[in-house]
Design a protein around this motif. Structure first.
Motif, PDB file in Angstrom:
ATOM      1  N   TYR A  63       0.828  -1.212   0.000  1.00 55.56           N
ATOM      2  CA  TYR A  63       0.000   0.000   0.000  1.00 55.56           C
ATOM      3  C   TYR A  63       0.858   1.255   0.000  1.00 55.56           C
ATOM      4  O   TYR A  63       0.547   2.240  -0.665  1.00 55.56           O
ATOM      5  N   GLN A  64       1.935   1.226   0.746  1.00 57.24           N
ATOM      6  CA  GLN A  64       2.823   2.387   0.792  1.00 57.24           C
ATOM      7  C   GLN A  64       3.427   2.655  -0.581  1.00 57.24           C
ATOM      8  O   GLN A  64       3.473   3.794  -1.043  1.00 57.24           O
ATOM      9  N   GLN A  65       3.873   1.596  -1.241  1.00 59.02           N
ATOM     10  CA  GLN A  65       4.460   1.759  -2.568  1.00 59.02           C
ATOM     11  C   GLN A  65       3.406   2.253  -3.563  1.00 59.02           C
ATOM     12  O   GLN A  65       3.682   3.142  -4.379  1.00 59.02           O
ATOM     13  N   ALA A  66       2.195   1.702  -3.480  1.00 55.32           N
ATOM     14  CA  ALA A  66       1.123   2.142  -4.381  1.00 55.32           C
ATOM     15  C   ALA A  66       0.789   3.615  -4.140  1.00 55.32           C
ATOM     16  O   ALA A  66       0.568   4.372  -5.097  1.00 55.32           O
ATOM     17  N   SER A  67       0.778   4.024  -2.889  1.00 53.83           N
ATOM     18  CA  SER A  67       0.513   5.433  -2.576  1.00 53.83           C
ATOM     19  C   SER A  67       1.589   6.330  -3.161  1.00 53.83           C
ATOM     20  O   SER A  67       1.285   7.410  -3.702  1.00 53.83           O
ATOM     21  N   GLN A  68       2.819   5.906  -3.075  1.00 58.24           N
ATOM     22  CA  GLN A  68       3.914   6.703  -3.646  1.00 58.24           C
ATOM     23  C   GLN A  68       3.766   6.812  -5.164  1.00 58.24           C
ATOM     24  O   GLN A  68       4.002   7.873  -5.746  1.00 58.24           O
ATOM     25  N   TRP A  69       3.351   5.715  -5.786  1.00 61.26           N
ATOM     26  CA  TRP A  69       3.144   5.757  -7.230  1.00 61.26           C
ATOM     27  C   TRP A  69       2.015   6.718  -7.597  1.00 61.26           C
ATOM     28  O   TRP A  69       2.114   7.465  -8.576  1.00 61.26           O
ATOM     29  N   VAL A  70       0.941   6.707  -6.817  1.00 61.68           N
ATOM     30  CA  VAL A  70      -0.190   7.607  -7.090  1.00 61.68           C
ATOM     31  C   VAL A  70       0.240   9.060  -6.930  1.00 61.68           C
ATOM     32  O   VAL A  70      -0.097   9.920  -7.759  1.00 61.68           O
ATOM     33  N   VAL A  71       0.999   9.339  -5.889  1.00 64.13           N
ATOM     34  CA  VAL A  71       1.481  10.710  -5.675  1.00 64.13           C
ATOM     35  C   VAL A  71       2.393  11.125  -6.827  1.00 64.13           C
ATOM     36  O   VAL A  71       2.278  12.241  -7.364  1.00 64.13           O
ATOM     37  N   SER A  72       3.280  10.246  -7.226  1.00 62.03           N
ATOM     38  CA  SER A  72       4.173  10.559  -8.356  1.00 62.03           C
ATOM     39  C   SER A  72       3.367  10.791  -9.626  1.00 62.03           C
ATOM     40  O   SER A  72       3.659  11.719 -10.400  1.00 62.03           O
ATOM     41  N   LEU A  73       2.362   9.957  -9.863  1.00 65.27           N
ATOM     42  CA  LEU A  73       1.521  10.125 -11.047  1.00 65.27           C
ATOM     43  C   LEU A  73       0.784  11.459 -10.999  1.00 65.27           C
ATOM     44  O   LEU A  73       0.719  12.182 -12.006  1.00 65.27           O
ATOM     45  N   ALA A  74       0.263  11.826  -9.828  1.00 70.17           N
ATOM     46  CA  ALA A  74      -0.457  13.097  -9.690  1.00 70.17           C
ATOM     47  C   ALA A  74       0.463  14.275  -9.974  1.00 70.17           C
ATOM     48  O   ALA A  74       0.085  15.201 -10.703  1.00 70.17           O
ATOM     49  N   PHE A  75       1.661  14.237  -9.419  1.00 70.46           N
ATOM     50  CA  PHE A  75       2.598  15.335  -9.698  1.00 70.46           C
ATOM     51  C   PHE A  75       2.980  15.371 -11.166  1.00 70.46           C
ATOM     52  O   PHE A  75       3.128  16.438 -11.766  1.00 70.46           O
ATOM     53  N   GLY A  76       3.154  14.193 -11.762  1.00 74.06           N
ATOM     54  CA  GLY A  76       3.473  14.137 -13.190  1.00 74.06           C
ATOM     55  C   GLY A  76       2.365  14.722 -14.034  1.00 74.06           C
ATOM     56  O   GLY A  76       2.620  15.481 -14.982  1.00 74.06           O
ATOM     57  N   LEU A  77       1.127  14.404 -13.688  1.00 75.62           N
ATOM     58  CA  LEU A  77      -0.009  14.946 -14.432  1.00 75.62           C
ATOM     59  C   LEU A  77      -0.112  16.454 -14.252  1.00 75.62           C
ATOM     60  O   LEU A  77      -0.402  17.191 -15.213  1.00 75.62           O
ATOM     61  N   LEU A  78       0.112  16.911 -13.010  1.00 74.63           N
ATOM     62  CA  LEU A  78       0.092  18.356 -12.772  1.00 74.63           C
ATOM     63  C   LEU A  78       1.194  19.068 -13.566  1.00 74.63           C
ATOM     64  O   LEU A  78       0.967  20.132 -14.157  1.00 74.63           O
ATOM     65  N   ALA A  79       2.359  18.480 -13.559  1.00 70.20           N
ATOM     66  CA  ALA A  79       3.476  19.096 -14.302  1.00 70.20           C
ATOM     67  C   ALA A  79       3.173  19.113 -15.798  1.00 70.20           C
ATOM     68  O   ALA A  79       3.407  20.119 -16.485  1.00 70.20           O
ATOM     69  N   THR A  80       2.617  18.001 -16.308  1.00 71.71           N
ATOM     70  CA  THR A  80       2.285  17.937 -17.730  1.00 71.71           C
ATOM     71  C   THR A  80       1.207  18.965 -18.075  1.00 71.71           C
ATOM     72  O   THR A  80       1.300  19.653 -19.103  1.00 71.71           O
ATOM     73  N   ALA A  81       0.196  19.075 -17.233  1.00 75.50           N
ATOM     74  CA  ALA A  81      -0.878  20.047 -17.484  1.00 75.50           C
ATOM     75  C   ALA A  81      -0.328  21.469 -17.447  1.00 75.50           C
ATOM     76  O   ALA A  81      -0.706  22.317 -18.274  1.00 75.50           O
ATOM     77  N   THR A  82       0.563  21.733 -16.511  1.00 80.28           N
ATOM     78  CA  THR A  82       1.151  23.074 -16.404  1.00 80.28           C
ATOM     79  C   THR A  82       1.970  23.402 -17.647  1.00 80.28           C
ATOM     80  O   THR A  82       1.850  24.490 -18.227  1.00 80.28           O
ATOM     81  N   VAL A  83       2.818  22.458 -18.044  1.00 80.66           N
ATOM     82  CA  VAL A  83       3.654  22.677 -19.240  1.00 80.66           C
ATOM     83  C   VAL A  83       2.772  22.857 -20.468  1.00 80.66           C
ATOM     84  O   VAL A  83       3.015  23.738 -21.311  1.00 80.66           O
ATOM     85  N   THR A  84       1.744  22.026 -20.590  1.00 83.60           N
ATOM     86  CA  THR A  84       0.837  22.123 -21.738  1.00 83.60           C
ATOM     87  C   THR A  84       0.148  23.482 -21.767  1.00 83.60           C
ATOM     88  O   THR A  84       0.034  24.121 -22.830  1.00 83.60           O
ATOM     89  N   THR A  85      -0.283  23.954 -20.610  1.00 86.33           N
ATOM     90  CA  THR A  85      -0.952  25.252 -20.537  1.00 86.33           C
ATOM     91  C   THR A  85       0.010  26.367 -20.920  1.00 86.33           C
ATOM     92  O   THR A  85      -0.348  27.286 -21.692  1.00 86.33           O
ATOM     93  N   ILE A  86       1.229  26.305 -20.429  1.00 89.12           N
ATOM     94  CA  ILE A  86       2.228  27.344 -20.741  1.00 89.12           C
ATOM     95  C   ILE A  86       2.579  27.321 -22.221  1.00 89.12           C
ATOM     96  O   ILE A  86       2.621  28.364 -22.899  1.00 89.12           O
ATOM     97  N   VAL A  87       2.824  26.118 -22.761  1.00 94.77           N
ATOM     98  CA  VAL A  87       3.181  26.012 -24.186  1.00 94.77           C
ATOM     99  C   VAL A  87       2.036  26.502 -25.053  1.00 94.77           C
ATOM    100  O   VAL A  87       2.242  27.227 -26.037  1.00 94.77           O
TER     101      VAL A  87
END
Length: 93
Positions: A63-87
């Motif tokens: 569960y701990q590892q899965a939670s870390q993956w979800v957090v990483s995925l969320a940050f990745g999606l946020l970063a991608t959305a931010t970059v996409t919006t800026i571009v």
């Protein structure tokens, strides 16, 4: 040293003492038997608790590892959305 003669009362007292000692010995034997049985049951319960603890530890780690993956995925999606919006904003100008 004079020879002491045993009276019937003295022999009866010794016999009663031996009977009491025998009864106590039997009670102690039974108590020891019960303690051994309880000890076996306690050992088995401890062994089961260890197994459950191992299983829970494995689950917790998963569960701990899965939670870390979800957090990483969320940050990745946020970063991608931010970059996409800026571009998109830069390319529209």
């Amino acid at each position: 040293m004079p020879v002491e003669r045993w009276t019937d009362e003295m022999l009866d007292e010794i016999a009663e003492t031996l009977k009491e000692a025998s009864r106590i010995s039997q009670e102690n034997t039974e108590a020891i038997r019960q303690l051994r049985e309880e000890s076996k049951e306690t050992y088995e319960a401890i062994r089961q608790q260890r197994e459950e603890s191992k299983e829970l530890s494995i689950r917790f780690n998963a569960y701990q590892q899965a939670s870390q993956w979800v957090v990483s995925l969320a940050f990745g999606l946020l970063a991608t959305a931010t970059v996409t919006t800026i571009v998109t904003a830069v390319l529209r100008k």
